[in-house]
Every structure is written in C-alpha cells, then in structure tokens.
Design a protein around this motif. Structure first.
Motif, PDB file in Angstrom:
ATOM      1  N   ARG A  51      -2.266  11.075   6.740  1.00  0.00           N
ATOM      2  CA  ARG A  51      -1.562  11.913   5.769  1.00  0.00           C
ATOM      3  C   ARG A  51      -2.547  12.760   4.968  1.00  0.00           C
ATOM      4  O   ARG A  51      -2.360  13.952   4.770  1.00  0.00           O
ATOM      5  CB  ARG A  51      -0.726  11.047   4.818  1.00  0.00           C
ATOM      6  CG  ARG A  51       0.231  11.863   3.954  1.00  0.00           C
ATOM      7  CD  ARG A  51       0.676  11.128   2.725  1.00  0.00           C
ATOM      8  NE  ARG A  51      -0.414  10.904   1.794  1.00  0.00           N
ATOM      9  CZ  ARG A  51      -0.943  11.841   1.014  1.00  0.00           C
ATOM     10  NH1 ARG A  51      -0.498  13.084   1.061  1.00  0.00           N
ATOM     11  NH2 ARG A  51      -1.950  11.565   0.218  1.00  0.00           N
ATOM     12  N   LEU A  52      -3.627  12.122   4.555  1.00  0.00           N
ATOM     13  CA  LEU A  52      -4.625  12.844   3.767  1.00  0.00           C
ATOM     14  C   LEU A  52      -5.291  13.927   4.609  1.00  0.00           C
ATOM     15  O   LEU A  52      -5.509  15.052   4.156  1.00  0.00           O
ATOM     16  CB  LEU A  52      -5.668  11.862   3.237  1.00  0.00           C
ATOM     17  CG  LEU A  52      -6.651  12.479   2.241  1.00  0.00           C
ATOM     18  CD1 LEU A  52      -5.962  12.796   0.929  1.00  0.00           C
ATOM     19  CD2 LEU A  52      -7.821  11.532   1.987  1.00  0.00           C
ATOM     20  N   SER A 109      -1.198   6.385  -6.034  1.00  0.00           N
ATOM     21  CA  SER A 109      -2.546   6.848  -6.365  1.00  0.00           C
ATOM     22  C   SER A 109      -3.126   7.735  -5.274  1.00  0.00           C
ATOM     23  O   SER A 109      -4.318   7.839  -5.131  1.00  0.00           O
ATOM     24  CB  SER A 109      -3.447   5.654  -6.565  1.00  0.00           C
ATOM     25  OG  SER A 109      -3.446   4.867  -5.396  1.00  0.00           O
ATOM     26  N   GLY A 110      -2.247   8.383  -4.524  1.00  0.00           N
ATOM     27  CA  GLY A 110      -2.758   9.237  -3.477  1.00  0.00           C
ATOM     28  C   GLY A 110      -2.725   8.565  -2.125  1.00  0.00           C
ATOM     29  O   GLY A 110      -2.994   9.184  -1.119  1.00  0.00           O
ATOM     30  N   PHE A 111      -2.424   7.278  -2.101  1.00  0.00           N
ATOM     31  CA  PHE A 111      -2.345   6.593  -0.827  1.00  0.00           C
ATOM     32  C   PHE A 111      -1.246   7.214   0.013  1.00  0.00           C
ATOM     33  O   PHE A 111      -1.419   7.528   1.159  1.00  0.00           O
ATOM     34  CB  PHE A 111      -2.051   5.114  -1.065  1.00  0.00           C
ATOM     35  CG  PHE A 111      -2.890   4.247  -0.224  1.00  0.00           C
ATOM     36  CD1 PHE A 111      -4.193   3.991  -0.580  1.00  0.00           C
ATOM     37  CD2 PHE A 111      -2.396   3.706   0.926  1.00  0.00           C
ATOM     38  CE1 PHE A 111      -4.990   3.209   0.206  1.00  0.00           C
ATOM     39  CE2 PHE A 111      -3.185   2.914   1.722  1.00  0.00           C
ATOM     40  CZ  PHE A 111      -4.478   2.664   1.365  1.00  0.00           C
ATOM     41  N   ALA A 116       0.791  -1.227   0.000  1.00  0.00           N
ATOM     42  CA  ALA A 116       0.000   0.000   0.000  1.00  0.00           C
ATOM     43  C   ALA A 116       0.824   1.279   0.000  1.00  0.00           C
ATOM     44  O   ALA A 116       0.515   2.196  -0.750  1.00  0.00           O
ATOM     45  CB  ALA A 116      -0.965   0.004   1.176  1.00  0.00           C
ATOM     46  N   GLN A 148       1.945   2.708  -3.406  1.00  0.00           N
ATOM     47  CA  GLN A 148       1.003   3.139  -4.436  1.00  0.00           C
ATOM     48  C   GLN A 148       1.103   4.648  -4.614  1.00  0.00           C
ATOM     49  O   GLN A 148       1.138   5.392  -3.664  1.00  0.00           O
ATOM     50  CB  GLN A 148      -0.426   2.760  -4.036  1.00  0.00           C
ATOM     51  CG  GLN A 148      -0.620   1.288  -3.822  1.00  0.00           C
ATOM     52  CD  GLN A 148      -0.371   0.479  -5.071  1.00  0.00           C
ATOM     53  OE1 GLN A 148      -0.536   0.976  -6.174  1.00  0.00           O
ATOM     54  NE2 GLN A 148       0.047  -0.751  -4.905  1.00  0.00           N
ATOM     55  N   ALA A 162      -2.140   6.329   6.073  1.00  0.00           N
ATOM     56  CA  ALA A 162      -2.706   6.939   4.864  1.00  0.00           C
ATOM     57  C   ALA A 162      -3.827   7.926   5.195  1.00  0.00           C
ATOM     58  O   ALA A 162      -3.824   9.052   4.688  1.00  0.00           O
ATOM     59  CB  ALA A 162      -3.193   5.851   3.921  1.00  0.00           C
ATOM     60  N   PRO A 163      -4.783   7.575   6.048  1.00  0.00           N
ATOM     61  CA  PRO A 163      -5.827   8.542   6.362  1.00  0.00           C
ATOM     62  C   PRO A 163      -5.283   9.782   7.054  1.00  0.00           C
ATOM     63  O   PRO A 163      -5.752  10.894   6.813  1.00  0.00           O
ATOM     64  CB  PRO A 163      -6.769   7.780   7.301  1.00  0.00           C
ATOM     65  CG  PRO A 163      -6.444   6.350   7.127  1.00  0.00           C
ATOM     66  CD  PRO A 163      -5.021   6.285   6.706  1.00  0.00           C
TER      67      PRO A 163
END
Lengths: 165, 243
Positions: free
Chosen positions: B213-214, B68-70, B63, B66, B210-211
C-alpha cells in the motif's frame, strides 16, 4: 529486483511483531513504532538484496530496526519530545524506571552512532557480548571496550549534570 | 544512567534475540534443542516465550486497524451490504448479453482477473474499466481465477491516497477458483474526483499488504510486486454528478 513471495510473507508473519516490540521500546511511541515496521518491510520489498544471508534474519532485523530507531531518536522533533520528557507509556523491562528509560532515549539521541548501537544492544536488549559482536561484525573484546566507553560517557554526562546544577 | 540498566535478566536466561530467533525457526537443530531444554526448566523464559507468541498474534490481528500509516484511512469506504447476490446474477446475465467485443480490462499476465458491479440507486450494472462513476456509487468487486490464490485489492485515487479495499487484514486473503466470485464487501465511493487505479494482486502466498500500500502511494504504481504475484488493473473515472 523481486523478493520471493514466501520469504516476504513469512518474514512479516514471523518478525513484524518483534520489530514492532523493539521499536516501541526504543522510541516510546506506538505510532512511530508502526512506521518503523512499515519502513523496514517496504525497504525489504524494494531492496531484498540488503539481507545478504550472512546472519539470521532476526539478527539482520535487529540491526535494521536499531538504525531506523536511532535515526528517529535523533531527528529534531523527537529530540524536542525527549527534552520535554514526554513519551507514551510503553512496555519496559519491569525493573526499569520511567526516568531511566527517558534518560536512556535522550542518551541514545546524543551518543555517537556506534556507541548508541552498543547501548541499545547491551542495555536495552540485554544481548550477550557474542550476539553484539555478530551484530556489529567485530570481536567480543571490542564489544567489551565499546560497552566500557558507553558507561564512561554516561558517567561523564551525570557528572556534567551535577556540576551544572 | 547505564548502571541502573545492567543485569536485569538472570545471566542464564535467553536473550530476546535468542528467543526471537528460536520462535522464527532459525536456530540449528542443536541450538534449538538447547533452547527447548532451557524453556522446559525456566519458568521466566517459558513465560516470555508465551508472551512473544501472544504479541505476534495480537500484532498480526490488529495491524490493519492502526491509523499510524500502516493502513491509510480509507477515502472510499468498504461497506457490507446485501445487494450483491441476486442483483449480480441478473446484471451478470445482462452483461454477457450486451458485452461488446474487445478488451474490457487491462490484464498484465496470467489467468486471473478482477471485475466489478456498480450500484447507483436501485440500478445495478456490470462495470467496465475506465467507466465513469459517481461519488456515492457502490462498487462490488468480483474476481475470476482458474486456481486457488491469495487475493488483495488495492486502490490509488486521484489525490494519491492508496487504500486496501480487500481484505480487511494485514495479508492477502485466500480465495478459491471461480468465475465472477463476489468479494464480501462493497466500496462506497467518496468525493475524490478523477482517475482511480484499482489493482488486484493474485499471489501464490499471503503477501503482507502494508508495504505494498505504501509503495503504491509513494510510487503511483505497483510495478514492483512480490514474485509469485500477478496484477490486474482497472481504472475508474470518478466524475462530479451533473446537477
């Protein structure tokens, strides 16, 4: 609102791959499937109360993933992609042809919301009527009716396509 | 179109939802026993179970890679270098001798903190929050914690790009108690000038990054973090090199 650390990390470890698998199957696009995973877990981080504990977490995530994917299938960019018939190779059921999958995604983008959900659960996930009833919060009998309406809708589309050609 | 999709899986077999739920330990003891009994005698479902578990492992391992924005592409780059050990020890001693009185870093709460050493050319110095830094500087983060925790270091640069500096994994990484323990990699600072927030998360569990970071990128802060985590923030001011 804060989410307890164990549930969040456990949820991700236990369920992220399953969310990704279903999103990739529904969308036919790996990058978008990753975005769905990300959107879903960010939303759980920000609003943990959305999982009320009335079902299992797997059931809740099936529903949430389906909603996110259907929204994506309906957006303009994806509709155009589906109309052009371009999707990335994705893991599909072994007996499903690429044409069927493409047609299904296009159908999901056009079906009314509840019928699209039922189509996902019944035709893509192959869930039982009981499982779908739990997901939708309705009776098994109502699920049977909805499946029938999806089939009728598909049949009408095929007939329209035949008469147009 | 829908007719062709029906009855692809034998009726007696487990649905994906049942299998996912079983593998996540959500089933009651009775239901789990029924599923186990089915798995024992059904080669197809047993194979699917193995595939699901392998997919989970593969997903968690891949993961962070990736694009893709992950995990957003790193603006400043994490690099592995050997400058730390001796240089840090010397600089640490120097820092202790020279450290001015007063608060150096912003600590939200708790007993864990993040510091850093800065390498510019051949010179290594102990960094301090709000310190001017230059593109091309190498930053080596060190943490201090009174107990074993799960650590992650995230950054938000002036262009509002968030990065995970540590670890290169989807979950916060377990670190043992210690003082000024150097992380295994350095960060090579990029050309994005301005204020960069660096937030260390010290958690009781291996939280997914990931969450976070976003969230950091979208909201500009890490005000909402999982319970059991404490944050420690420091700031870098990246300036243009003087000609």
């Amino acid at each position: 609102m804060r989410i307890p650390p164990r549930p969040l990390s456990e949820l991700y470890r236990l369920h992220a791959a399953s969310v990704f698998r279903r999103a990739r199957r529904l969308l036919g696009n790996e990058a978008e499937a990753h975005e769905v995973v990300q959107d879903l877990f960010v939303s759980l981080l920000e609003r943990p109360e959305q999982f009320a504990g009335r079902s299992t977490m797997s059931t809740f995530l099936y529903g949430a993933t389906t909603h996110l994917c259907l929204n994506r299938l309906r957006n303009e960019r994806n509709r155009a992609r589906l109309m052009r018939g371009r999707t990335e190779p994705a893991e599909e059921a072994p007996h499903t042809s690429a044409d069927d999958v493409l047609a299904l995604r296009a159908a999901l983008a056009s079906l009314p919301t509840q019928l699209a959900e039922v189509a996902v659960y019944y035709f893509v996930d192959e869930l039982s009527h009981q499982e779908i009833a739990t997901l939708l919060g309705c009776s098994r009998r109502h699920v049977g009716n909805l499946v029938l309406r999806v089939q009728q809708w598909g049949q009408a589309q095929e007939e329209d396509a035949c008469s147009a050609s | 179109m829908f007719r062709e999709l029906e009855n692809r899986r034998p009726a007696a077999c487990l649905t994906d939802l049942a299998l996912d739920s079983f593998l996540s330990g959500e089933q009651s003891a009775t239901a789990a026993a029924t599923i186990r009994a089915h798995l024992d005698r059904c080669a197809l479902c047993s194979q699917r179970k193995r595939e699901f578990l392998a997919q989970r492992e593969q997903f968690l391992a891949s993961a962070p890679a990736q694009a893709s924005g992950f995990v957003a592409p790193r603006r400043s780059r994490v690099v592995y270098s050997a400058w730390a050990v001796g240089a840090l020890a010397a600089a640490s001693l120097l820092f202790m001798l020279r450290a001015p009185a007063g608060k150096q870093f912003v600590r939200e709460k708790g007993s864990a903190e993040l510091g850093f050493y800065l390498k510019r050319g051949e010179q290594v110095q102990r960094g301090r929050s709000a310190q001017p830094v230059l593109p091309g500087d190498l930053v080596r983060f060190v943490y201090s914690s009174s107990r074993t925790r799960y650590l992650a270091v995230l950054s938000l640069d002036a262009a509002r790009h968030a990065s995970v500096y540590f670890p290169e994994a989807p979950l916060a990484s377990r670190v043992t108690a210690g003082t000024d323990v150097a992380l295994p990699s350095s960060v090579l600072l990029d050309q994005t000038l301005g204020r960069e927030q660096v937030v260390a998360l010290f958690c009781d569990a291996p939280v997914p990054l990931a969450p976070l970071r976003l969230l950091f990128e979208q909201s500009g802060s890490l005000s909402s973090v999982p319970e059991g985590c404490e944050t420690y923030t420091l700031v870098l001011h990246k300036e243009a090199p003087t000609p």
